[in-house]
Structures are given as C-alpha cells and as structure tokens.
Design a protein around this motif. Structure first.
Motif, PDB file in Angstrom:
ATOM      1  N   LYS A   1       0.842  -1.204   0.000  1.00  0.00           N
ATOM      2  CA  LYS A   1       0.000   0.000   0.000  1.00  0.00           C
ATOM      3  C   LYS A   1       0.882   1.261   0.000  1.00  0.00           C
ATOM      4  CE  LYS A   1      -3.515   2.159   2.929  1.00  0.00           C
ATOM      5  NZ  LYS A   1      -4.139   2.073   4.265  1.00  0.00           N
ATOM      6  N   GLU A   2       1.941   1.215   0.793  1.00  0.00           N
ATOM      7  CA  GLU A   2       2.867   2.344   0.848  1.00  0.00           C
ATOM      8  C   GLU A   2       3.464   2.651  -0.528  1.00  0.00           C
ATOM      9  OE1 GLU A   2       6.429   2.271   3.514  1.00  0.00           O
ATOM     10  OE2 GLU A   2       4.815   2.154   5.015  1.00  0.00           O
ATOM     11  N   ARG A   3       3.561   1.603  -1.331  1.00  0.00           N
ATOM     12  CA  ARG A   3       4.132   1.748  -2.675  1.00  0.00           C
ATOM     13  C   ARG A   3       3.048   1.846  -3.752  1.00  0.00           C
ATOM     14  NH1 ARG A   3       7.172  -1.168   0.769  1.00  0.00           N
ATOM     15  NH2 ARG A   3       9.446  -0.838   0.718  1.00  0.00           N
TER      16      ARG A   3
ATOM     17  N   SER B   1      10.233  -4.505  -8.256  1.00  0.00           N
ATOM     18  CA  SER B   1      11.229  -3.854  -7.393  1.00  0.00           C
ATOM     19  C   SER B   1      10.657  -3.619  -6.001  1.00  0.00           C
ATOM     20  CB  SER B   1      11.763  -2.565  -8.032  1.00  0.00           C
ATOM     21  OG  SER B   1      10.720  -1.640  -8.172  1.00  0.00           O
ATOM     22  N   SER B   2       9.348  -3.420  -5.918  1.00  0.00           N
ATOM     23  CA  SER B   2       8.722  -3.269  -4.602  1.00  0.00           C
ATOM     24  C   SER B   2       8.812  -4.566  -3.817  1.00  0.00           C
ATOM     25  CB  SER B   2       7.254  -2.857  -4.757  1.00  0.00           C
ATOM     26  OG  SER B   2       7.161  -1.606  -5.386  1.00  0.00           O
ATOM     27  N   PHE B   3       8.519  -5.671  -4.480  1.00  0.00           N
ATOM     28  CA  PHE B   3       8.640  -6.968  -3.804  1.00  0.00           C
ATOM     29  C   PHE B   3      10.087  -7.217  -3.366  1.00  0.00           C
ATOM     30  CE2 PHE B   3       4.348  -8.148  -5.034  1.00  0.00           C
ATOM     31  CZ  PHE B   3       3.983  -9.085  -4.079  1.00  0.00           C
ATOM     32  N   TYR B   4      11.041  -6.871  -4.234  1.00  0.00           N
ATOM     33  CA  TYR B   4      12.458  -7.045  -3.869  1.00  0.00           C
ATOM     34  C   TYR B   4      12.798  -6.205  -2.631  1.00  0.00           C
ATOM     35  CZ  TYR B   4      13.510  -9.383  -8.366  1.00  0.00           C
ATOM     36  OH  TYR B   4      13.554 -10.245  -9.426  1.00  0.00           O
ATOM     37  N   GLU B   5      12.345  -4.970  -2.639  1.00  0.00           N
ATOM     38  CA  GLU B   5      12.602  -4.073  -1.493  1.00  0.00           C
ATOM     39  C   GLU B   5      12.056  -4.649  -0.198  1.00  0.00           C
ATOM     40  OE1 GLU B   5      11.981   0.173  -3.753  1.00  0.00           O
ATOM     41  OE2 GLU B   5      11.019  -0.074  -1.784  1.00  0.00           O
ATOM     42  N   ILE B   6      10.796  -5.125  -0.297  1.00  0.00           N
ATOM     43  CA  ILE B   6      10.140  -5.658   0.906  1.00  0.00           C
ATOM     44  C   ILE B   6      10.904  -6.893   1.397  1.00  0.00           C
ATOM     45  CG2 ILE B   6       7.999  -6.666   1.814  1.00  0.00           C
ATOM     46  CD1 ILE B   6       6.542  -4.942  -0.413  1.00  0.00           C
ATOM     47  N   ALA B   7      11.294  -7.751   0.454  1.00  0.00           N
ATOM     48  CA  ALA B   7      12.048  -8.946   0.823  1.00  0.00           C
ATOM     49  C   ALA B   7      13.331  -8.545   1.564  1.00  0.00           C
ATOM     50  CB  ALA B   7      12.390  -9.753  -0.431  1.00  0.00           C
ATOM     51  N   GLU B   8      14.063  -7.625   0.968  1.00  0.00           N
ATOM     52  CA  GLU B   8      15.346  -7.242   1.567  1.00  0.00           C
ATOM     53  C   GLU B   8      15.170  -6.586   2.940  1.00  0.00           C
ATOM     54  OE1 GLU B   8      16.924  -5.179  -1.805  1.00  0.00           O
ATOM     55  OE2 GLU B   8      17.569  -7.063  -2.747  1.00  0.00           O
ATOM     56  N   LYS B   9      14.103  -5.807   3.039  1.00  0.00           N
ATOM     57  CA  LYS B   9      13.807  -5.146   4.318  1.00  0.00           C
ATOM     58  C   LYS B   9      13.648  -6.169   5.439  1.00  0.00           C
ATOM     59  CE  LYS B   9      10.396  -2.009   6.422  1.00  0.00           C
ATOM     60  NZ  LYS B   9       9.249  -1.111   6.162  1.00  0.00           N
ATOM     61  N   TYR B  10      13.083  -7.330   5.103  1.00  0.00           N
ATOM     62  CA  TYR B  10      12.817  -8.346   6.128  1.00  0.00           C
ATOM     63  C   TYR B  10      13.770  -9.548   6.025  1.00  0.00           C
ATOM     64  CZ  TYR B  10       8.681  -5.594   7.107  1.00  0.00           C
ATOM     65  OH  TYR B  10       7.844  -4.565   7.460  1.00  0.00           O
ATOM     66  N   ASP B  11      14.940  -9.282   5.418  1.00  0.00           N
ATOM     67  CA  ASP B  11      15.991 -10.303   5.349  1.00  0.00           C
ATOM     68  C   ASP B  11      15.591 -11.576   4.606  1.00  0.00           C
ATOM     69  OD1 ASP B  11      17.725  -8.655   6.787  1.00  0.00           O
ATOM     70  OD2 ASP B  11      16.861  -9.337   8.697  1.00  0.00           O
ATOM     71  N   VAL B  12      14.772 -11.402   3.608  1.00  0.00           N
ATOM     72  CA  VAL B  12      14.476 -12.518   2.713  1.00  0.00           C
ATOM     73  C   VAL B  12      15.376 -12.331   1.494  1.00  0.00           C
ATOM     74  CG1 VAL B  12      12.728 -13.579   1.233  1.00  0.00           C
ATOM     75  CG2 VAL B  12      12.092 -12.737   3.521  1.00  0.00           C
ATOM     76  N   GLU B  13      16.016 -13.417   1.094  1.00  0.00           N
ATOM     77  CA  GLU B  13      17.004 -13.269   0.018  1.00  0.00           C
ATOM     78  C   GLU B  13      16.397 -13.036  -1.350  1.00  0.00           C
ATOM     79  OE1 GLU B  13      20.407 -15.878  -0.531  1.00  0.00           O
ATOM     80  OE2 GLU B  13      20.440 -16.126   1.668  1.00  0.00           O
TER      81      GLU B  13
END
Lengths: 394, 394
Positions: free
Chosen positions: A348-350, A380-392
């Motif tokens: 939603k933020e994105r 890129s949003s999904f990638y960002e979210i993944a990285e934010k929560y330490d998902v590779e």
C-alpha cells in the motif's frame, strides 16, 4: 441513523495505483467508457427507445447489433445478456437439464458452477486434476466419466462443462480437446470463458462448443455486472424459451419475455452501455494477448528470484492470472506485529493494491493490462520488501 | 465489422429535457452519486476489501451497514441485494414453494411476478380487479381464494403476493389489509414495493409483511440493476440457505455462498456503490412524498382539460405513475402523416421525453421528482399540441 458514512464514498485505491487484483484486471474501463457511464448512469437509461420490451432487442443504442457482432467476434451464432457469468451458467444448465441429471465439470471450476448445479438439483461429477504443484486437468478423464455414468445410469451425462481458465491457478485448458469428446458422445458442451473472452481471441466453432459463458465486468472492460451466453443456432431456441404463462383470471400473457432471464435481462443502463462502448477497445486488445502473456511469464521469472517464491499451476504460464507460494513472507508475518497484514501495508505504501489483505502463504496476482514499467515497479517493490525483512533475492 | 456505431454512444435525451418515462423517474441519480459512479465504475470495484466472499458483507465501503440501515428504514429485519426486483421475487418464491404449489397474486402484478412463478412451476391464482375505468383490486377476494384453494387442494396457498403499486395504472393498495388476511391464515406474505420503496415511506411491520421487494434502479436513485429483498428474522435463514454442495472428487465446498443469489449477489461495483451514495438522498426525499402526490393530482386535473383526456385507475391518484386515455390525440394520429409518432415528435421538439413513441390511444406518465415548473411546461406543451391539431382545451 448515521448517514454521513454513505456520503462521498470513494474507492480507496487511487487511479495512480497499480492494482493486481485477479478479478479486476480485465474489467477496467477505457476512458471512452467512463463518458458512457455518465451518459447512461441512470437506472433504465437504455430503455428510452425500447419498443419490444427486452433490452437485448433495443436498437437505439444499437444493442441488438452489438449482440450479433459479439457473436461473430467469438465465432458463435447468438449472444444473450445476463446478470453475470454466474447467471449464464444457471440459464444454460436450466435449459439443458432436469433435476437429478448428471453433469461433468472440471475440478477447477468456478464456485458458481457448483452453485448453479446445486440450484438445479444436479449431480456433479468432477474431472480430476493432478494436484500440487501443477493442478493440471486430466482432460482424457471426461471420456472415462461419460462411460461410467452411462453404465451406471443408462444414459450419458446431460452436459460437459469446462472452465477455460480457472480462478485459482489460472490454468488454461484447450477447449477443443473436450469439444471432440463432447461431439463424439453427442453431449451438449459448455465452456466457461469468464477469464478469457474479452482479453484473448476466442473461437467457439473451433472449440466445438455449444455454449460459452462470458463476464463483462471480469474481462470485457465493462462496468457490469453483466454476463453473456453465446450459443449455436441449434441450441438458442430451447435455451431461451419464451414465456407461456397466462393469468388464469386476467388472461395476461408475456410472450416476448424469457423466464430464465426474469423477463428482460437485468443489464439495462450502465452495464450494457459500457459493454457497448468498450467493445471496439476489446476487439482490438485481444490481438495483443501474446504480449500480455509474455509479460506475465517474465514477471513470474522475476518474482521467483525471491527466496522460496514459487509459482504453482501450469508452467510456463498460459494466462496472466497466477498463484505464487510465498512461504518466506509467511515466516516474516509470524514475527511481524501486523502479522499477515505487513505485506498489504508495505505494498500500500508503494501504491500497489489487489493482494488479499492478510495473506502471505500464497498470493494471487493478475498482470493483465499492466505495462512492463508498472510490472517493474511491482517487482522492485517486492524485492525491497524482501530485503527489508531479510528474505534473500538472487 | 463496423465498430464506429459503438463509439461515443450517448443518451439522446439531454440533461435539460423533461423525462416522463414511468420506469425512470425514481432512478435518477442525485449529483453526489454521479461522482460515486465514476469512482466505482470499474467491474468488481466494491470488492477491493472483500474478506468474506460476499459483497453484502463488505465493510469498506460500508455495505454491511447499509443493508442494516435500509432494513431499519423500511421497518424490517434484514436486507439482501439481488440483480433486481425481478430476481428478488424469484429468490423469495424459490425459498417458499415447491413445484406445483399455489400462490395468490393480484391481477395487476408486474409481469416479472408471473415469470418468477413460471420459472418455479407454480400455479397462479389471481385476485381480480373491478375493470375499467378504475381497475381497483378486490382485496377481500384474497380470503375467498385461500378458502377455495384449501378446499380443493387440502392446504392453503404457499404465498400471498401483493403489488403495492402496479405498473399499468399506478393503483396503490393498502398492504395492511392483505397482511391481516395473511396473518389470520398464517401464510407467508410478499409485497412488491418496486414503485414505492425509495420514494415514499415504507413500514413493513405495520403491513404485517414477511417479505418486501424493492428496486434500486426504479425507485432508490441508483444506477443498478439492483434489487433488495427485505425479510423478517423469522424468514431470513430459510430464504437464503447457504450452499451445501460438495465436489465429490475434490471435496470443495462454499459454505458462505448463497445458491439463489448465484453465490455472491451480482450487484458489485456501480449498482451497490450508487445505492449507497444515494441513500441519504432517498432517506430525505421520502418525507416529501405528499408534495409529489399533490403535484400528480394537480397535473391530472390540468391534463384532463384537454378534450377526451381521461385518467384511468384510482381517483384521486395515490401515486405519481398514471395512465391517461387520449382518444382525441388518437384521432389526430389517423390523419397525420407520422401517424402515432406525431405526439412523440411534438414533445421531442419541446424537449419532453418518455412517452412511448407511436402511442396515442393511451399514454403512461410518471411525474415523480419533477418540479411544478417542469410540470407546467409539460402541460402547456400538451395544450399547445392540442390546439395545433384542433383538439379543444377548456
């Protein structure tokens, strides 16, 4: 009574958002239909020049012509309008069956198929799929089930029913395969094309289908709710029997009306007007289906770079609707204070909407009609979210 | 394929016109709902935050609340949404009857009542009216017919059905009278309020009604198509039985869905959104019913000053929908080169629409929602046309 909450109701998803909702991608109105929506917004607005008492026969606006042109467009003989593809299925099955009859459906059918059968007291036989992870239909089983039913009941099933693309995995089946079985056994054959007609080319004659169901609000860029039932000449008369009721005291009769459609199809006003104004757009866009499909496949490849993300259902994709297992995000949800809603919040933020709020085990997405740029923003949003929560991602 | 005719379709009746169409007066959207129409114009737009799988349970926008508030507004317990009042009737009758059952209806019932009965293989008994020129229902006959049916069949009719205001003469019956008969005989009682709910105050409990049918596009200022079925708690559960079907191979079930509504009521998007945004307007406007009725009576008096014009049906009017015999205009049509279309042409020139093109023997008009000034323009136009063709006004 607090009436203020009903005032100025607005959709929370803004126009500049990207909406991935699986049921909404094919229903987005083109700009020209937004004007039509205003012009025909009032109830019964398409009834201004109704002389026959049925909206499908009105010629100003040219609804009668539209039905004929849509029939040609999908290579069938006739089109009738209904309250939705759910209503289509009930209308066709009512015409084709008696209570207690057996119908054979695919086990990926839409829930409304089961409910239409329930409404009409029909016995359902399901054609299995091969389960996780592909959920591929075993099309050859139609023939086996027909034989079994014939052996047990002394007659073949009343209808064969196929869902062209299902709403859970977006698997696409070649309707011609089932059509050949139907023709061989001379069993009426219904194809539910709610997720395909209006977004990809349809050829009912090649499919050997007797009936096809379409959804205006799902896939024909119309405001709806509106469905369409395409038939062949062979079936049209008995599918839409005219009213024969007579008032026993008054003698009143309504011989132009169609009982299964509740008289005149309940699609007057905005639903049929926007279906009409969107038809030129729909006519064009089905030519671009391959491009949308390519984008969907590319999108899956990109998303699967996220740890444990896995598209289930047919590979490669044959449709833009997809289910993706996301166990890595589910693990995040367990340690997040917002639980499963963290993903919804982050998207939603994105300005990305349409993923069912709260779900993180598996998500359903439809990329139809989104540009490559929009899909890139989603990825890129999904990638960002993944990285934010330490998902590779990698 | 010539697709140009579908582009830029616009309603031919302009916004500055006066529209007398009997089915359209109560469906005109207030300005605030024209904005809602745009916001929720896309198919499935009200499904953005659907968690329960049924549009009537969505709480953003507050559809769940709306159902409760409308139920209170008409003094009933529950409201369910349907594809129109025609669908409402079928849903209720399906829940209340078995094939072959007898239902008692008024002989002025809407055609969709007859068709709902036909769809469900019901036997109809009609309560007579007293014929030309009043067509007044003989309400006491409900009791006689019940007795006759009981004697002949060994059981009372399955349903009593009353049309609050009929679509041909606009006669209004007091539902309480029939309600008392229904209660005395303990027979479920359905009132079709398609022409009244949303434009005049409704009190279902005072009527002793078990079911009331409403039409959003006809009388609740909503884009539609949408209908509402109001019930009492006593009846709601068995009227909307939940799905019990199970996929025999897959085990799939859909226990929140309602078969008679085809699962989830087909009203998502613009129909339900505009019903919502118009509700505050509707809530207010029913208080002004007396004024609209006064205007209708005044209008009839003025029109009847034209030679041989005669309002048929109840006198004085109890509703704004009226039928007027116009034999003097019919005589004009016989010598006019445009035949019956002369009246349509003359009115069109004066920006007045809604009289069925071609008809001059009898015309149907609904004055609901038109201002005194607008009605004055209609009357002076009729006077002008009369004088132009040597029909006396006096």
């Amino acid at each position: 009574m607090n009436l203020n909450k009903y005032k100025n109701v607005k959709r929370r998803i803004g126009k500049d958002w990207i909406n991935l909702n699986p049921i909404q991608r094919g229903g987005v109105l083109p700009p020209e239909s937004r004007e039509t929506l205003q012009s025909f917004g009032d109830g019964y607005s398409t009834c201004d020049y109704c002389l026959e008492g049925r909206v499908d026969l009105v010629d100003s606006p040219p609804i009668d012509d539209l039905a004929g042109d849509i029939a040609k467009f999908v290579n069938m003989d006739e089109i009738m309008f209904t309250a939705g593809c759910r209503h289509v299925q009930w209308v066709a099955l009512k015409a084709l069956t008696e209570p207690g009859d057996v119908i054979v459906i695919d086990s990926l059918a839409h829930y409304t198929t089961y409910l239409a059968a329930e409404n009409l007291d029909l016995e359902i036989r399901e054609v299995p799929h091969n389960g996780y992870p592909d959920f591929e239909l075993e099309v050859e089983d139609y023939a086996d089930i027909i034989e079994e039913v014939e052996e047990k009941k002394g007659e073949t099933p009343a209808v064969l029913f196929l869902t062209h693309v299902d709403y859970r995995y977006g698997n696409r089946i070649n309707p011609e395969k089932v059509g050949k079985i139907a023709k061989k056994w001379k069993i009426p054959y219904f194809v539910n094309a709610a997720y395909t007609g209006g977004i990809m080319p349809i050829d009912g004659r090649r499919w050997k289908s007797d009936f096809i169901g379409f959804s205006g609000h799902k896939s024909w860029a119309s405001s709806g709710p509106i469905g369409m039932l395409a038939t062949s000449y062979e079936h049209s008369e008995k599918t839409f029997p005219k009213s024969e009721v007579k008032g026993p005291w008054s003698g009143r009769g309504f011989t132009k009306k169609i009982p299964q459609l509740f008289g005149c199809p309940p699609v007057f006003g905005a639903p049929i007007a926007t279906l009409m104004s969107s038809f030129p757009h729909v006519y064009e866009r089905v030519q671009n289906w391959d491009e949308h499909l390519e984008n969907a496949r590319w999108f899956v490849d990109k998303l699967e770079k996220i740890e444990d993300f896995r598209q289930i259902g047919q590979r490669p994709r044959k449709h833009t609707l997809m289910s993706i297992e996301t166990p890595s995000f589910h693990r995040v949800s367990k340690r997040h204070e917002r639980r499963g809603f963290f993903l919804y919040d982050e998207l939603k933020e994105r300005k990305i909407a349409g993923i069912q709020p709260g779900l993180t085990k598996m998500i359903k997405i439809n990329t139809y009609g989104l540009s490559k740029e929009e899909l890139e923003h989603v990825i890129s949003s999904f990638y960002e979210i993944a990285e934010k929560y330490d998902v590779e991602v990698g």
